[in-house]
Structures are given as structure tokens and as C-alpha cells.
Design a protein around this motif. Structure first.
Motif, short mmCIF file in Angstrom:
data_model
loop_
_atom_site.label_atom_id
_atom_site.label_comp_id
_atom_site.label_asym_id
_atom_site.label_seq_id
_atom_site.Cartn_x
_atom_site.Cartn_y
_atom_site.Cartn_z
N TYR A 417 39.95 37.00 46.00
CA TYR A 417 39.43 38.16 45.43
C TYR A 417 40.47 39.00 44.64
O TYR A 417 40.45 39.35 43.23
CB TYR A 417 38.91 39.34 46.60
N PHE A 418 41.88 39.01 45.36
CA PHE A 418 42.88 39.77 44.35
C PHE A 418 43.42 38.93 43.29
O PHE A 418 43.55 39.55 42.38
CB PHE A 418 44.22 39.76 45.34
N ALA A 419 43.10 37.63 43.40
CA ALA A 419 43.54 36.85 41.89
C ALA A 419 42.41 37.06 40.98
O ALA A 419 43.01 37.32 39.74
CB ALA A 419 43.82 35.29 42.50
N LEU A 420 41.41 36.98 41.39
CA LEU A 420 40.03 37.35 40.14
C LEU A 420 40.24 38.49 39.65
O LEU A 420 40.24 38.84 38.46
CB LEU A 420 38.82 36.99 41.05
N ARG A 421 40.58 39.63 40.44
CA ARG A 421 40.84 41.00 39.96
C ARG A 421 42.22 40.96 39.08
O ARG A 421 41.83 41.77 37.91
CB ARG A 421 41.10 42.13 41.25
N ARG A 422 43.14 40.55 39.37
CA ARG A 422 44.24 40.35 38.31
C ARG A 422 43.97 39.96 37.05
O ARG A 422 44.22 40.11 35.93
CB ARG A 422 45.40 39.75 39.10
N PHE A 423 43.06 38.86 37.08
CA PHE A 423 42.73 38.05 35.87
C PHE A 423 41.53 38.91 35.14
O PHE A 423 41.29 38.20 33.93
CB PHE A 423 42.50 36.48 35.99
N GLY A 424 40.93 39.97 35.63
CA GLY A 424 39.95 40.68 34.92
C GLY A 424 38.58 40.40 35.57
O GLY A 424 38.08 39.46 36.28
N ALA A 425 37.77 41.48 35.35
CA ALA A 425 36.50 41.66 35.97
C ALA A 425 35.56 40.16 35.50
O ALA A 425 34.75 39.97 36.31
CB ALA A 425 35.75 42.71 35.40
N GLU A 426 35.97 40.00 34.40
CA GLU A 426 34.90 38.54 33.82
C GLU A 426 35.10 37.66 34.69
O GLU A 426 34.21 36.39 35.02
CB GLU A 426 35.03 38.60 32.15
#
Length: 481
Positions: A417-426
Motif C-alpha cells: 500500500y505504501f509503495a503504490l501510494r508513493r507512485f500515485g493514485a493511478e
């Protein structure tokens, strides 16, 4: 392990109870009982009580392990399970970014409170052997730093150094006068955590096992904090210090980390559960080995033919679906990684592979070459026997780094989750099918509804400050709540 057993024996002698009685309960007192901590032996016992606050008891550890995975879309209840709850009702809310942050808040601030009490009590006690007093001070400051960092990631605008919505810093002994306390800025919150970690690095014992705070664990946590602060050069330097510890090198193969965790130093720090907590850990079997909570089809597609597949994903099993159609067999894959043969897997807070990933992403985000950013990824994939992946363009290196977080660190304390958030909502929407469907419904209602739902996704990046805090301390609430 010997140290842990010795402390348990000390506590039996101190309190005059039988071994059987003692093993049926947690340490007899918490660290905040006034006047109870008067010598080194009692300090050691109280220290166990502080460790026991580590963000979850055995039962709650199941949910704290995987709430972030549900939010990332890598885990979900079976797609055909359309009525009722498979395991727990929050399985319906986590994927659309609602959460139950009150447990995490309670455990972490409980740990901080008890650590503060023990730090105060230890000042006048001098019957320790060697430098054990200093080691305990280091361990307590590490535990506080870890608890504060977990609170940062879940309840503050940790990505914005200019934000005023940071931590409620509680480093004083509790009193009526300091119940009400404002939130600190994000920048001040991070600096406070770094101060705690400097003490931990100076005084913690050397690594002897993942259940005890150590110098290398403190350095690993500092690596993560520096990364979050976007101090990438310092993060890379600290990562190199951690990776120089040969005893904490990557395990020879990926599956060993989970099937035989006590044989490897790769787990830098974890919440280890005792024999008396075994019955509470049965919830892992009923959740992850029964097929009721399993990997999403999206995540299985991401894994593809990765050699780590069979260490992460277990057998496909028949699931007892009480609302099913007569004669229909319902099946779902299981999560092998979270349940070893002894069902005693620690809650992993820091692992050497994470340091490689932090270094890779720090190199990329600080403008390093794509080849240099990929090198730590290559080391992790080489250990797994996985083939190289493309990394010659910005899109390719971002995908390589993000996907490696999702595969290597899957189902371990929110990393996906934290990784996906860092790389953006898309990126998040690519993985979380349930969230994507909810957004599509909003889009169908028009541009205003779409804008509102996209704002909701941004606001719900973090959880609300729980009412257990705001009822007595009306601090500024996070946006959207």
C-alpha cells in the motif's frame, strides 16, 4: 531466545507463581505501576511488558498484518463471496480505504507511555551487570521510534514536510495537565524520531535475534525514516551501513524467511509470539489457510511465473461458502507466506530485503541512473532466481521498483500500500479492483461525483485520529473525516 527464557524465569521467581500459572498470562504488571520497578530484575520484566505492546497482541496481529494488503488490492475475500463476511466485516471496508485505526493507535501510544515510565524508573537503578542498563535505554528508545514511525505512516501527512498534521508527541509522563496536546508539524515529528533513533544506535545491543531491538535494527529504521523525509543521500548511506552487516545478509532462498525464520538474520526486527499466544494465532489458519482471505486475481497475475510464487501462494482449497448454491464447489487460493508449519511467524517490522528496496527507490528519486537504481532490485531478484526485468526508461524503472515491493514484501505490514501510494493514485487503482469499480461508479454519475471520489481517495490515504483521542484531546482532524 535464551535471553527471553531467562527473563521469564526471573519473573517466576519474583512473583512466586508456578510456571504453569505464569505461562497462562502476560507479565504480571505493566511498566507504569508506580514504585513496582526497584531493581534490575524488575526492569527486565517490565521491559517484556513494553515489548508486548508492539502494535498487536497475537489475535489482532492478523489484521494489522494485512489491512494494508486489502487497501492495496493484493488481498481480498473470494470474488464469488457476495453475501456476508468471509472472516471479519472490515474485509468489506479496507478495499475502499476505510480502516480501523483505533487498535494501532492504542497499541503504539500504550507502548510509548510504558517506555516513558520505564525510562523514568530506570534512572535511579544501578544494580545492572556491565552495560545492560544502557542497552535497555537503547531498546526503549528504539521501540518508541518504531511506534512513532508507525503512527506517522498511518495517521499523519507524512509525505509533506510542510504539513502541520504530524504526531501528537507524548514523551512526558502522563498527567491531567498534559492530556490535551496539539499535533506537532510533520518536520518536527520526524526530527523527534531521528533523535530517538540516535540514542538507540548508540546504546542498543548488537544483533542476537529478531525479537530484540539492536543497533542494526535501529539503523534500518533510520534508513526508512530518512527515505520518508526525502533525505535520499543520507538514506542511501545508512542503507549501505545496514547492508554491511554480514550476519543480516539476505537468506539463501526466499522461502526460508517464512518456513524457517529462526535460521536467518534477514529479519532485523519482529514481534515474536510466545507459546502461550499460540491459540490466538489460530486466526491466521482460519483466515489465510482456509481460502477465506487470499491473494486477489490481480495479484496472482502480477506474480505470473515469478519463482517466489510457491513461497507466497499456497494450494487452492475448497471453501465452505455458507451462502453457496447447492452442488457448486467454491475454491480459492491460500496465502502460504503467512502461515508456516509451526504457525509462529513473527510480525515482521524490518527485513534486509526492504533496505535493498529503499536504496533502489532512493537512488531513483534522487536522480541516479536507472542502472544504479536497478542494482539493488537485481540483487533481490537474483536471490529469488528471477529473471531481470526491463528498466531502461522512467516508466520501466518505476514499474520494476514498485512491482518488486509488491512481490518481495507482499502481505508484510502494509508495504504494498505504501509503495503504490508513493507512485500515485493511478498505480493504486491498477491493483485495487474494488476501489477502481467504486471510482467507475462515481464517474458514471458525472464529473462532480468523480472529482469528489478522487478527493476521497486522496483524503483516505491515511486514517482518522481515533475518537478515543479526540474525545479528550480535540486536535485537528485529518482532511475528509
Amino acid at each position: 531466545m535464551k535471553r527471553y527464557i531467562n527473563i521469564l524465569l526471573i519473573s517466576v521467581l519474583l512473583f512466586g507463581c508456578s510456571t504453569d500459572d505464569f505461562l497462562e498470562k502476560l507479565p504480571p504488571y505493566e511498566a507504569d505501576l508506580d514504585g513496582a520497578i526497584t531493581n534490575a530484575k524488575k526492569v527486565e520484566l517490565a521491559l517484556i511488558g513494553v515489548y508486548a505492546n508492539l502494535s498487536a497482541d497475537a489475535y489482532d496481529s492478523r489484521d494489522i498484518m494485512v489491512e494494508g494488503s486489502f487497501k492495496a488490492g493484493t488481498m481480498r475475500k473470494p470474488e464469488w463471496w457476495t453475501r456476508g463476511n468471509a472472516v471479519w466485516f472490515y474485509e468489506r471496508y479496507w478495499p475502499v480505504l476505510y480502516g480501523n485505526g483505533s487498535n494501532e493507535w492504542s497499541y503504539d501510544y500504550g507502548l510509548i507511555k510504558n517506555a516513558n515510565f520505564l525510562l523514568s524508573a530506570i534512572e535511579g537503578i544501578d544494580d545492572f551487570e556491565g552495560n545492560r542498563k544502557e542497552e535497555i535505554v537503547g531498546e526503549l528508545h528504539f521501540l518508541k521510534a518504531l511506534a512513532y514511525e508507525r503512527l506517522m505512516l498511518r495517521f499523519t501527512q507524512h509525505w509533506d514536510m510542510d504539513s502541520k498534521l504530524g504526531l501528537i508527541i507524548r514523551n512526558d509522563l502522563p498527567s491531567i495537565e498534559n492530556v490535551k496536546k496539539d499535533r506537532s508539524t510533520v518536520a518536527d515529528s520526524y526530527e523527534m524520531i531521528l533523535e530517538e533513533l540516535e540514542i538507540a544506535i548508540d546504546y542498543c545491543p548488537d544483533y542476537s535475534g529478531c525479537s530484540q531491538a539492536s543497533k542494526v535494527a535501529a539503523k534500518a529504521l533510520k534508513t526508512r525514516v530518512l527515505f520518508q523525509m526525502e533525505r535520499y543521500s543520507d538514506c542511501i548511506s545508512m542503507a549501505d551501513e545496514v547492508l554491511a552487516h554480514a550476519e543480516n545478509a539476505l537468506a539463501p532462498d526466499y522461502s526460508t524467511i517464512f518456513s524457517d525464520w529462526e535460521s536467518t538474520g534477514e529479519i532485523l526486527f519482529g514481534r515474536v509470539f510466545g507459546d502461550t499466544e499460540a491459540s490466538s494465532l489460530e486466526t491466521r489458519i482460519t483466515s489465510f489457510s482456509s481460502g477465506k482471505w487470499g491473494p486477489s486475481s490481480n495479484y496472482i497475475n502480477l506474480l505470473g511465473d515469478d519463482p517466489r510464487y510457491n513461497a507466497i501462494i499456497g494450494d487452492t482449497v475448497v471453501v465452505d461458502y455458507r451462502y453457496g448454491t447447492a452442488g457448486t464447489v467454491y475454491t480459492n487460493p491460500t496465502v502460504k507466506k503467512l502461515v508456516n508449519s509451526s504457525n509462529n511467524l513473527p510480525l515482521m517490522y524490518l527485513r534486509t530485503a526492504e533496505i535493498y528496496l529503499l536504496k533502489a527507490e532512493a537512488i531513483y528519486r534522487s536522480g541516479g541512473t536507472y542502472e544504479n537504481a536497478y542494482a539493488p532490485i537485481a540483487a533481490i531478484r537474483a536471490r529469488a532466481g528471477a529473471n531481470p526485468v526491463p528498466h531502461a526508461t522512467q516508466e520501466e524503472i518505476e514499474t520494476a521498483i514498485c512491482n518488486e515491493w509488491l512481490i518481495e514484501m507482499s502481505f508484510e505490514n502494509w508495504h504494498e500500500y505504501f509503495a503504490l501510494r508513493r507512485f500515485g493514485a493511478e498505480k493504486l487503482l491498477e491493483r485495487n479492483d474494488i476501489l477502481r469499480e467504486a471510482l467507475d461508479k462515481a464517474i458514471a454519475q458525472g464529473s462532480d461525483a468523480e472529482a469528489q471520489y478522487r478527493q476521497r481517495i486522496e483524503n483516505f490515504r491515511i486514517s482518522s485520529v481515533p475518537s478515543s483521542e479526540t474525545n479528550g484531546n480535540p486536535v485537528d482532524q485529518n482532511p475528509g473525516y
